[in-house]
Design an enzyme around this catalytic site. Sequence first.
Site, PDB file in Angstrom:
ATOM      1  N   SER A 146       0.818  -1.216   0.000  1.00 20.34           N
ATOM      2  CA  SER A 146       0.000   0.000   0.000  1.00 20.34           C
ATOM      3  C   SER A 146       0.849   1.263   0.000  1.00 20.34           C
ATOM      4  O   SER A 146       1.945   1.287   0.558  1.00 20.34           O
ATOM      5  CB  SER A 146      -0.874  -0.014   1.263  1.00 20.34           C
ATOM      6  OG  SER A 146      -1.371   1.272   1.544  1.00 20.34           O
ATOM      7  N   TYR A 169      -1.915   5.528  -4.201  1.00 17.62           N
ATOM      8  CA  TYR A 169      -2.847   6.606  -3.863  1.00 17.62           C
ATOM      9  C   TYR A 169      -2.206   7.903  -4.345  1.00 17.62           C
ATOM     10  O   TYR A 169      -0.978   8.013  -4.404  1.00 17.62           O
ATOM     11  CB  TYR A 169      -3.089   6.687  -2.358  1.00 17.62           C
ATOM     12  CG  TYR A 169      -4.069   5.669  -1.817  1.00 17.62           C
ATOM     13  CD1 TYR A 169      -5.259   5.394  -2.477  1.00 17.62           C
ATOM     14  CD2 TYR A 169      -3.807   5.012  -0.615  1.00 17.62           C
ATOM     15  CE1 TYR A 169      -6.156   4.472  -1.959  1.00 17.62           C
ATOM     16  CE2 TYR A 169      -4.703   4.098  -0.085  1.00 17.62           C
ATOM     17  CZ  TYR A 169      -5.878   3.824  -0.768  1.00 17.62           C
ATOM     18  OH  TYR A 169      -6.771   2.922  -0.252  1.00 17.62           O
ATOM     19  N   THR A 195      -5.709   2.518  -7.169  1.00 14.56           N
ATOM     20  CA  THR A 195      -6.980   2.293  -6.461  1.00 14.56           C
ATOM     21  C   THR A 195      -7.920   3.460  -6.744  1.00 14.56           C
ATOM     22  O   THR A 195      -7.567   4.619  -6.502  1.00 14.56           O
ATOM     23  CB  THR A 195      -6.731   2.144  -4.947  1.00 14.56           C
ATOM     24  OG1 THR A 195      -5.870   1.020  -4.751  1.00 14.56           O
ATOM     25  CG2 THR A 195      -8.028   1.934  -4.187  1.00 14.56           C
ATOM     26  N   LYS A 267      -7.723  -0.915  -9.551  1.00 13.62           N
ATOM     27  CA  LYS A 267      -8.369  -1.637  -8.445  1.00 13.62           C
ATOM     28  C   LYS A 267      -9.599  -0.877  -7.959  1.00 13.62           C
ATOM     29  O   LYS A 267      -9.513   0.328  -7.684  1.00 13.62           O
ATOM     30  CB  LYS A 267      -7.374  -1.768  -7.284  1.00 13.62           C
ATOM     31  CG  LYS A 267      -7.941  -2.397  -6.014  1.00 13.62           C
ATOM     32  CD  LYS A 267      -6.840  -2.656  -4.997  1.00 13.62           C
ATOM     33  CE  LYS A 267      -7.341  -3.336  -3.737  1.00 13.62           C
ATOM     34  NZ  LYS A 267      -7.876  -2.418  -2.742  1.00 13.62           N
ATOM     35  N   HIS A 291     -13.089  -2.703  -1.946  1.00 14.10           N
ATOM     36  CA  HIS A 291     -12.201  -2.290  -0.855  1.00 14.10           C
ATOM     37  C   HIS A 291     -12.565  -3.007   0.453  1.00 14.10           C
ATOM     38  O   HIS A 291     -12.468  -2.441   1.538  1.00 14.10           O
ATOM     39  CB  HIS A 291     -12.300  -0.770  -0.664  1.00 14.10           C
ATOM     40  CG  HIS A 291     -11.003  -0.085  -0.362  1.00 14.10           C
ATOM     41  ND1 HIS A 291     -10.346   0.712  -1.243  1.00 14.10           N
ATOM     42  CD2 HIS A 291     -10.246  -0.065   0.762  1.00 14.10           C
ATOM     43  CE1 HIS A 291      -9.247   1.211  -0.688  1.00 14.10           C
ATOM     44  NE2 HIS A 291      -9.152   0.740   0.542  1.00 14.10           N
TER      45      HIS A 291
END
Length: 394
Positions: A146, A169, A195, A267, A291
């Site tokens: 992440s 992100y 994402t 995603k 998620h």
Amino acid sequence: MNPIESDSRRQFLRFLAASPLCSAFSGISLAQAAEAVGIPADAIDIFDLEATAAGIIPASHWGYLATGVNGDSTLRANRTAFAKYQLRSRRMLDVRNVDTSVEILGTKWPTPIVLAPVGSQKAFHAEGEIATARAAKARNHLQLLSTVSSTGVEEVAEARGDPIWFQLYTTGGWQAVQARLRRAEAAGCPVVVLTVDMAGGTDARHTLERAIRADSRDCSVCHEGDGIANQGKPMLEGSDYNAAQMQLTWEFLDRLKQDTTMKVFVKGIVRGDDAEKCLEHGADGIIVSNHGGRADDSGRGAIESLEEVAAAVGGRTTIFMDSGIRRGVDIFKALALGADAIMVGRPYIWGLGAFGQPGVERALEILTQELKIAMQSFGSPAIADIGPDNIVVG
Ligand SMILES: Cc1cc2nc3c(=O)[nH]c(=O)nc-3n(C[C@H](O)[C@H](O)[C@H](O)COP(=O)(O)O)c2cc1C
């Protein structure tokens, strides 16, 4: 751990499990909490690891892990939707040695079970993503890291020993994104996973809010500001930790494709038409995901979205699916409905919180073993034998 230590740990866990704090926010019943185990090998299924972790992870961190959105309807739907799909067995085949291996973008993996990107893993165990990487290495699973990881991509890639994938992100704007991409490329990541399902932000995580309120510890020892900020996250270095995400549009995907040498997966796709657009804009793969029920209050299970997405683009691109997978039969259903691989989030984090690296390994071992049993039960000697003919919609 010797048997006496194991026994006293079990008693301690039972004591914790019976505490009002644990039972109020763990989302598991006291009877389930009593299933807490003292050593990884004693975990019969994933839920024993959940019960164990529930007694160890502090209440507010447990809230972060467990939470969905509003009343958690999507979280529940992720589980209940699996029951809509029933399985048909094919008999009289030699299934003594089923082959669970798959190929993903030209790389062979022993199973289709992938570790989903989960942020802040030091909130669950002191070794965080490093313990996860070592478990992924020991059992040879693909790991996704992440952007809001507790440990930077360089260290995690080194601990994993083979390439990991990086989840993106867009916190901090385009320059910060580019800095992140260069670090991931330099660390050898072959794929970046964008994402796209957090447009509504994270403000409706009510289960988390209640858990924070119930945690009497002084959060300011580790967190500044409102207590859940991202400060200190290595992959956000040099950017404003709490800045909003950039607006994600199809043009952003074009820009990302042009900027990076990595392949790009998207995603958070839950519709067939969006999956089509991903392909039009050059995505190299799609992850069907809501998620883990944390993004929106759709009330729709991710497995239902998979059916729609696979119908639209199946066979033309690589499809992963996550959200709600807890058992081997769930994996089998996702593969039958068109996924090339699946990801788990909470299940391996329960292992991490319960036992660190050995707990993550046990979670992966349980799921692999259950997948093998499902393949034997339903007459699928290899992953390629799993298909829509194995499924009926009840
Ligand atoms: C505590 C937690 C943190 C997560 N952090 C991220 C993240 O940083 N980036 C991301 O793309 N997904 C994140 N996810 C979502 C997971 O990647 C995955 O989609 C989800 O956990 C799958 O559902 P499951 O937990 O039911 O297996 C997170 C999930 C959890 C539970």
